[in-house]
Design an enzyme around this catalytic site. Structure first.
Site, mmCIF file in Angstrom:
data_model
loop_
_atom_site.group_PDB
_atom_site.id
_atom_site.type_symbol
_atom_site.label_atom_id
_atom_site.label_comp_id
_atom_site.label_asym_id
_atom_site.label_seq_id
_atom_site.Cartn_x
_atom_site.Cartn_y
_atom_site.Cartn_z
ATOM 1 N N CYS A 127 30.327 -24.983 -47.915
ATOM 2 C CA CYS A 127 31.509 -25.522 -48.588
ATOM 3 C C CYS A 127 32.487 -24.372 -48.802
ATOM 4 O O CYS A 127 32.243 -23.508 -49.642
ATOM 5 C CB CYS A 127 31.057 -26.131 -49.920
ATOM 6 N N CYS A 167 38.624 -15.091 -41.265
ATOM 7 C CA CYS A 167 38.811 -14.639 -42.649
ATOM 8 C C CYS A 167 40.304 -14.384 -42.878
ATOM 9 O O CYS A 167 40.938 -13.676 -42.092
ATOM 10 C CB CYS A 167 38.023 -13.357 -42.881
HETATM 11 ZN ZN LIG Z 1 37.040 -10.698 -44.315
#
Ligand SMILES: [Zn+2]
Length: 161
Positions: free
Chosen positions: A148, A76
């Site tokens: 996606c 992330c």
């Molecule tokens: Zn995160």
């Protein structure tokens, strides 16, 4: 008679209790890492902020990670939680990095939050940052799923040799 009244009271209590629990599980999703909008804005680039915090979609073929096939893990971009592995990446031809599965438990799926997620939406389970969407037209020989994902939401960490 007294017995019946007592059972009724217990029954009422149980049903109230279970409906209270239901309300609790429906409550707003909470995240381990939470920051104010201003804090995210300061930390992220404009492109990252637009995707992760505003549920935006980057232009197709704009992310260098779309054609990245090196071995490693995709984290992330906001909180560094590992989200996808390179072995599960495939070329969907859509112009967005695509994966046939997530790293279990680290990605969460569409719930109602202030950003207004739909059901096929996916976001980081740690910070709530929007990642992309999941579709059912992925590789049939594996999971059939196509995750996606916006490259702007990801940070690629190459495997060490
Ligand atoms: Zn995160």
């Amino acid at each position: 008679m007294k017995k019946i009244a007592l059972l009724t009271i217990i029954g009422l209590f149980l049903s109230c209790n279970s409906s209270a629990q239901k309300t609790e599980t429906k409550a707003k999703e909470t995240f381990e890492i939470t920051k104010t909008d201003a804090e995210w804005k300061a930390q992220l680039t404009d492109a990252e902020y637009n995707v992760l915090r505003k549920a935006g979609t980057e232009r197709p073929f704009s992310s260098p990670l779309d054609k990245n096939y090196k071995e490693g893990v995709y984290h992330c971009a906001a909180c560094n939680t590992p989200l996808f592995k390179s072995e599960h990446k495939f070329d969907s031809g859509t112009g967005w990095p695509s994966f046939d599965r997530v790293i279990e438990g680290n990605v969460a799926f569409g719930t109602d939050t202030k950003i207004g997620y739909t059901r096929d939406e996916e976001h980081c389970a740690t910070c709530g940052g929007h990642l992309g969407h999941v579709f059912n037209d992925g590789p049939k020989e594996t999971t059939g799923k196509r995750h996606c994902i916006n490259g702007a939401a990801l940070r690629f960490v190459p495997a060490e040799d």
